[in-house]
Design an enzyme around this catalytic site. Structure first.
Site, PDB file in Angstrom:
ATOM      1  N   ARG A  23     -38.603  -6.148 -28.759  1.00 37.54           N
ATOM      2  CA  ARG A  23     -37.849  -5.262 -27.864  1.00 37.54           C
ATOM      3  C   ARG A  23     -37.436  -3.959 -28.546  1.00 37.54           C
ATOM      4  O   ARG A  23     -36.341  -3.456 -28.324  1.00 37.54           O
ATOM      5  CB  ARG A  23     -36.595  -5.967 -27.323  1.00 37.54           C
ATOM      6  CG  ARG A  23     -36.872  -7.149 -26.427  1.00 37.54           C
ATOM      7  CD  ARG A  23     -37.034  -6.699 -24.981  1.00 37.54           C
ATOM      8  NE  ARG A  23     -37.348  -7.817 -24.124  1.00 37.54           N
ATOM      9  CZ  ARG A  23     -36.476  -8.404 -23.320  1.00 37.54           C
ATOM     10  NH1 ARG A  23     -35.246  -7.992 -23.276  1.00 37.54           N
ATOM     11  NH2 ARG A  23     -36.862  -9.406 -22.562  1.00 37.54           N
ATOM     12  N   ARG A  27     -33.582  -0.121 -23.947  1.00 43.48           N
ATOM     13  CA  ARG A  27     -32.376   0.616 -23.584  1.00 43.48           C
ATOM     14  C   ARG A  27     -31.519   1.129 -24.731  1.00 43.48           C
ATOM     15  O   ARG A  27     -30.610   1.905 -24.490  1.00 43.48           O
ATOM     16  CB  ARG A  27     -31.532  -0.258 -22.638  1.00 43.48           C
ATOM     17  CG  ARG A  27     -32.151  -0.371 -21.261  1.00 43.48           C
ATOM     18  CD  ARG A  27     -31.466  -1.396 -20.386  1.00 43.48           C
ATOM     19  NE  ARG A  27     -31.737  -2.731 -20.888  1.00 43.48           N
ATOM     20  CZ  ARG A  27     -31.423  -3.849 -20.249  1.00 43.48           C
ATOM     21  NH1 ARG A  27     -30.793  -3.791 -19.090  1.00 43.48           N
ATOM     22  NH2 ARG A  27     -31.710  -5.028 -20.761  1.00 43.48           N
ATOM     23  N   ARG A  36     -37.423   6.023 -18.503  1.00 51.17           N
ATOM     24  CA  ARG A  36     -37.179   4.964 -17.521  1.00 51.17           C
ATOM     25  C   ARG A  36     -36.624   5.540 -16.212  1.00 51.17           C
ATOM     26  O   ARG A  36     -36.923   5.037 -15.115  1.00 51.17           O
ATOM     27  CB  ARG A  36     -36.199   3.966 -18.149  1.00 51.17           C
ATOM     28  CG  ARG A  36     -35.710   2.838 -17.298  1.00 51.17           C
ATOM     29  CD  ARG A  36     -36.781   1.815 -17.030  1.00 51.17           C
ATOM     30  NE  ARG A  36     -36.244   0.770 -16.159  1.00 51.17           N
ATOM     31  CZ  ARG A  36     -36.096   0.909 -14.849  1.00 51.17           C
ATOM     32  NH1 ARG A  36     -36.464   2.017 -14.239  1.00 51.17           N
ATOM     33  NH2 ARG A  36     -35.591  -0.083 -14.133  1.00 51.17           N
ATOM     34  N   ASP A  73     -44.079  -6.758 -19.364  1.00 49.77           N
ATOM     35  CA  ASP A  73     -43.131  -7.865 -19.300  1.00 49.77           C
ATOM     36  C   ASP A  73     -43.881  -9.172 -19.097  1.00 49.77           C
ATOM     37  O   ASP A  73     -44.971  -9.182 -18.515  1.00 49.77           O
ATOM     38  CB  ASP A  73     -42.128  -7.662 -18.166  1.00 49.77           C
ATOM     39  CG  ASP A  73     -40.892  -8.539 -18.368  1.00 49.77           C
ATOM     40  OD1 ASP A  73     -39.992  -8.119 -19.108  1.00 49.77           O
ATOM     41  OD2 ASP A  73     -40.866  -9.664 -17.833  1.00 49.77           O
ATOM     42  N   TYR A 148     -39.153 -19.510 -15.271  1.00 49.38           N
ATOM     43  CA  TYR A 148     -38.686 -18.460 -14.342  1.00 49.38           C
ATOM     44  C   TYR A 148     -39.251 -18.706 -12.940  1.00 49.38           C
ATOM     45  O   TYR A 148     -38.575 -18.474 -11.940  1.00 49.38           O
ATOM     46  CB  TYR A 148     -39.106 -17.074 -14.838  1.00 49.38           C
ATOM     47  CG  TYR A 148     -38.297 -16.587 -16.021  1.00 49.38           C
ATOM     48  CD1 TYR A 148     -37.043 -16.032 -15.838  1.00 49.38           C
ATOM     49  CD2 TYR A 148     -38.772 -16.694 -17.317  1.00 49.38           C
ATOM     50  CE1 TYR A 148     -36.287 -15.581 -16.912  1.00 49.38           C
ATOM     51  CE2 TYR A 148     -38.026 -16.253 -18.400  1.00 49.38           C
ATOM     52  CZ  TYR A 148     -36.783 -15.702 -18.195  1.00 49.38           C
ATOM     53  OH  TYR A 148     -36.041 -15.265 -19.255  1.00 49.38           O
TER      54      TYR A 148
HETATM   55  O1  CP3 Z   1     -40.318  -3.562 -26.931  1.00 50.14           O
HETATM   56  C1  CP3 Z   1     -40.830  -4.629 -26.530  1.00 50.14           C
HETATM   57  O2  CP3 Z   1     -40.601  -5.736 -27.071  1.00 50.14           O
HETATM   58  C2  CP3 Z   1     -41.908  -4.525 -25.462  1.00 50.14           C
HETATM   59  C3  CP3 Z   1     -41.760  -4.971 -24.192  1.00 50.14           C
HETATM   60  C4  CP3 Z   1     -41.172  -6.284 -23.687  1.00 50.14           C
HETATM   61  C5  CP3 Z   1     -40.258  -6.323 -22.614  1.00 50.14           C
HETATM   62  N1  CP3 Z   1     -40.073  -7.628 -22.247  1.00 50.14           N
HETATM   63  C6  CP3 Z   1     -39.650  -5.141 -21.992  1.00 50.14           C
HETATM   64  C7  CP3 Z   1     -38.438  -5.298 -21.179  1.00 50.14           C
HETATM   65  C8  CP3 Z   1     -41.476  -7.607 -24.011  1.00 50.14           C
HETATM   66  C9  CP3 Z   1     -42.343  -8.129 -25.155  1.00 50.14           C
HETATM   67  C10 CP3 Z   1     -40.789  -8.446 -23.086  1.00 50.14           C
HETATM   68  C11 CP3 Z   1     -40.898  -9.914 -23.075  1.00 50.14           C
HETATM   69  C12 CP3 Z   1     -39.996 -10.714 -22.244  1.00 50.14           C
HETATM   70  N2  CP3 Z   1     -39.556 -10.450 -20.974  1.00 50.14           N
HETATM   71  C13 CP3 Z   1     -39.521 -11.994 -22.606  1.00 50.14           C
HETATM   72  C14 CP3 Z   1     -39.892 -12.717 -23.887  1.00 50.14           C
HETATM   73  C15 CP3 Z   1     -39.229 -12.166 -25.070  1.00 50.14           C
HETATM   74  C16 CP3 Z   1     -37.787 -12.516 -25.216  1.00 50.14           C
HETATM   75  O3  CP3 Z   1     -36.970 -11.600 -25.219  1.00 50.14           O
HETATM   76  O4  CP3 Z   1     -37.508 -13.708 -25.373  1.00 50.14           O
HETATM   77  C17 CP3 Z   1     -38.706 -12.469 -21.563  1.00 50.14           C
HETATM   78  C18 CP3 Z   1     -37.953 -13.770 -21.527  1.00 50.14           C
HETATM   79  C19 CP3 Z   1     -38.756 -11.486 -20.517  1.00 50.14           C
HETATM   80  C20 CP3 Z   1     -38.123 -11.552 -19.170  1.00 50.14           C
HETATM   81  C21 CP3 Z   1     -37.181 -10.448 -19.022  1.00 50.14           C
HETATM   82  N3  CP3 Z   1     -37.562  -9.139 -18.795  1.00 50.14           N
HETATM   83  C22 CP3 Z   1     -35.772 -10.486 -19.160  1.00 50.14           C
HETATM   84  C23 CP3 Z   1     -34.953 -11.719 -19.409  1.00 50.14           C
HETATM   85  C24 CP3 Z   1     -35.323  -9.159 -19.025  1.00 50.14           C
HETATM   86  C25 CP3 Z   1     -33.912  -8.657 -19.193  1.00 50.14           C
HETATM   87  C26 CP3 Z   1     -33.232  -8.274 -17.952  1.00 50.14           C
HETATM   88  C27 CP3 Z   1     -32.066  -7.376 -18.274  1.00 50.14           C
HETATM   89  O5  CP3 Z   1     -31.652  -6.692 -17.339  1.00 50.14           O
HETATM   90  O6  CP3 Z   1     -31.595  -7.327 -19.423  1.00 50.14           O
HETATM   91  C28 CP3 Z   1     -36.454  -8.344 -18.800  1.00 50.14           C
HETATM   92  C29 CP3 Z   1     -36.446  -6.876 -18.570  1.00 50.14           C
HETATM   93  C30 CP3 Z   1     -37.000  -6.045 -19.654  1.00 50.14           C
HETATM   94  N4  CP3 Z   1     -38.200  -6.274 -20.254  1.00 50.14           N
HETATM   95  C31 CP3 Z   1     -36.426  -4.859 -20.187  1.00 50.14           C
HETATM   96  C32 CP3 Z   1     -37.322  -4.386 -21.146  1.00 50.14           C
HETATM   97  C33 CP3 Z   1     -37.205  -3.145 -21.971  1.00 50.14           C
HETATM   98  C34 CP3 Z   1     -35.128  -4.225 -19.738  1.00 50.14           C
HETATM   99  C35 CP3 Z   1     -35.353  -3.570 -18.404  1.00 50.14           C
HETATM  100  C36 CP3 Z   1     -34.789  -2.176 -18.233  1.00 50.14           C
HETATM  101  O7  CP3 Z   1     -35.203  -1.275 -18.969  1.00 50.14           O
HETATM  102  O8  CP3 Z   1     -33.973  -2.017 -17.341  1.00 50.14           O
END
Ligand code: CP3
Length: 340
Positions: A23, A27, A36, A73, A148
């Site tokens: 990640r 943000r 974004r 994602d 999920y």
């Molecule tokens: O920088 C990176 O690592 C690249 C991109 C990446 C994202 N998600 C971007 C993202 C990767 C590799 C993921 C994987 C992901 N997504 C996982 C597995 C990794 C982990 O953290 O265990 C999981 C469980 C998800 C599902 C998911 N997507 C969740 C739980 C969330 C968070 C929701 C929140 O509001 O916090 C996301 C959203 C997400 N994926 C964001 C990002 C940058 C935040 C969204 C935003 O910018 O508003």
């Protein structure tokens, strides 16, 4: 010249480990927030190659990390399979919980093609990325994505998904199989477009009995790897069975992996004698220390480096960067590693 991340994954123990952060895009970066803001919806953002490639490159530009991770994602695959997914502010991902009947209607054929704009992101990033940086593609592990799909959102204990697996073993097999087939196609597409490493995020691998771990995690991951290799893709694969305890050892010994990502709760030094000689370990600074910064963080970095020093290592966190992380702390970690 082979990039450092690939050298580590080939089994080389480097004097200074290559670095990237889970990640790392997102943000905590003001430039991410600005990019974004150009798309109101997170999923549209992921499907916009111009925006997603920019987000992928931002942390490399700012931090000079050794790896770029594709901005996408793990919950895009359910969209390819015909399910609805959206992200709600303050809640996170929200899906319509799937039923046994819903599983029989998944659109497996063409699932990866329906999300193939991601491959365009990969090509754009690879074209812009310096030669010495490694582009990492990824997908969710079948079990993690299934949790999920079954529960409809992130939950602390995954009880509903585990119950579903105990009560409906055939439907669960079908779901995992649909995920394995579509995920393999998706990873093959990423690799053909230019990702040089593939990582499988099994983020919710903890708390499973060894028997469920075998059927829900190991078996579908074996299928993904088999299909990816069968398609002629030879890039290294990193598995991440987060917080899986001893199941992590079973996982790494049962599967043809080149890297094993390790969560915060496991000593890489203690783990090494139990896994294949030369397996690259990735990890595992406590993400809380990155949020805190200061001397405690630097001491934590030193401990990780010492713990991993006996074999191939890629430095990373035990889990992802959170939005409250300060940019100066990320620089602090990187400088500490490179100045040792
Ligand atoms: O920088 C990176 O690592 C690249 C991109 C990446 C994202 N998600 C971007 C993202 C990767 C590799 C993921 C994987 C992901 N997504 C996982 C597995 C990794 C982990 O953290 O265990 C999981 C469980 C998800 C599902 C998911 N997507 C969740 C739980 C969330 C968070 C929701 C929140 O509001 O916090 C996301 C959203 C997400 N994926 C964001 C990002 C940058 C935040 C969204 C935003 O910018 O508003």
């Amino acid at each position: 010249m082979t990039p450092l991340i690939l050298r580590a994954l080939q089994g080389e123990t480097l004097p200074t480990p290559p670095i990237w952060f889970m990640r790392q895009a997102g943000r905590h970066l003001p430039e991410y927030l600005a990019t974004r803001a150009k798309s109101k919806d997170f999923i549209d953002f992921c499907f916009s190659p111009d925006l997603a490639s920019e987000a992928t490159l931002q942390p490399v530009r700012r931090y000079d990390v050794d790896g770029a991770i594709l901005f996408a994602d793990i919950l895009l695959i359910p969209i390819g399979l015909g399910r609805s997914v959206h992200f709600e502010k303050g809640v996170g991902p929200v899906l319509e919980p799937i039923t046994v009947e819903g599983i029989s209607k998944l659109t497996i054929d063409g699932a990866a093609d329906r999300i193939s704009s991601i491959y365009e992101t990969v090509s754009k990033v690879r074209a812009a990325l310096p030669e010495d940086k490694t582009l990492i593609g990824f997908a969710g592990g079948c079990w993690t994505v299934a949790t999920y799909m079954i529960e409809g959102r992130g939950t602390p204990d995954k009880e509903k998904a585990k119950r579903f697996a105990y009560e409906n073993p055939d439907a669960m097999d079908d779901l995992l199989d649909a995920l394995a087939v579509s995920t393999a196609e998706y990873l093959v597409g990423q690799a053909r477009a230019g990702t040089q490493v593939l990582k499988i995020f099994e983020s919710w691998a903890q708390g499973l009995s060894p028997a469920q771990f075998e059927t829900l995690v190991i078996s579908p991951t074996r299928k993904i790897i088999h299909l990816v290799r069968e398609a002629g893709i030879t890039v290294p694969i990193i598995g991440f069975p987060r917080a899986a305890g001893l199941n992590m050892i079973t996982f790494s010994n049962a599967l043809d992996l080149q890297g094993l990502a390790v969560g915060t709760d496991t000593s890489m030094g203690a783990l090494r004698p139990h896994v294949r000689d030369g397996l690259c370990l990735q990890g595992n600074l406590d993400p809380l220390l990155l949020r805190m910064g200061g001397q405690a963080m630097l001491d934590g970095v030193d401990r990780v480096l010492d713990d991993a020093a006996q074999g191939p290592h890629i430095f990373n966190l035990g889990h992802g960067v959170t939005p409250d992380v300060k940019i100066e702390s990320v620089h602090g970690v990187i400088n500490r590693i490179r100045e040792r």
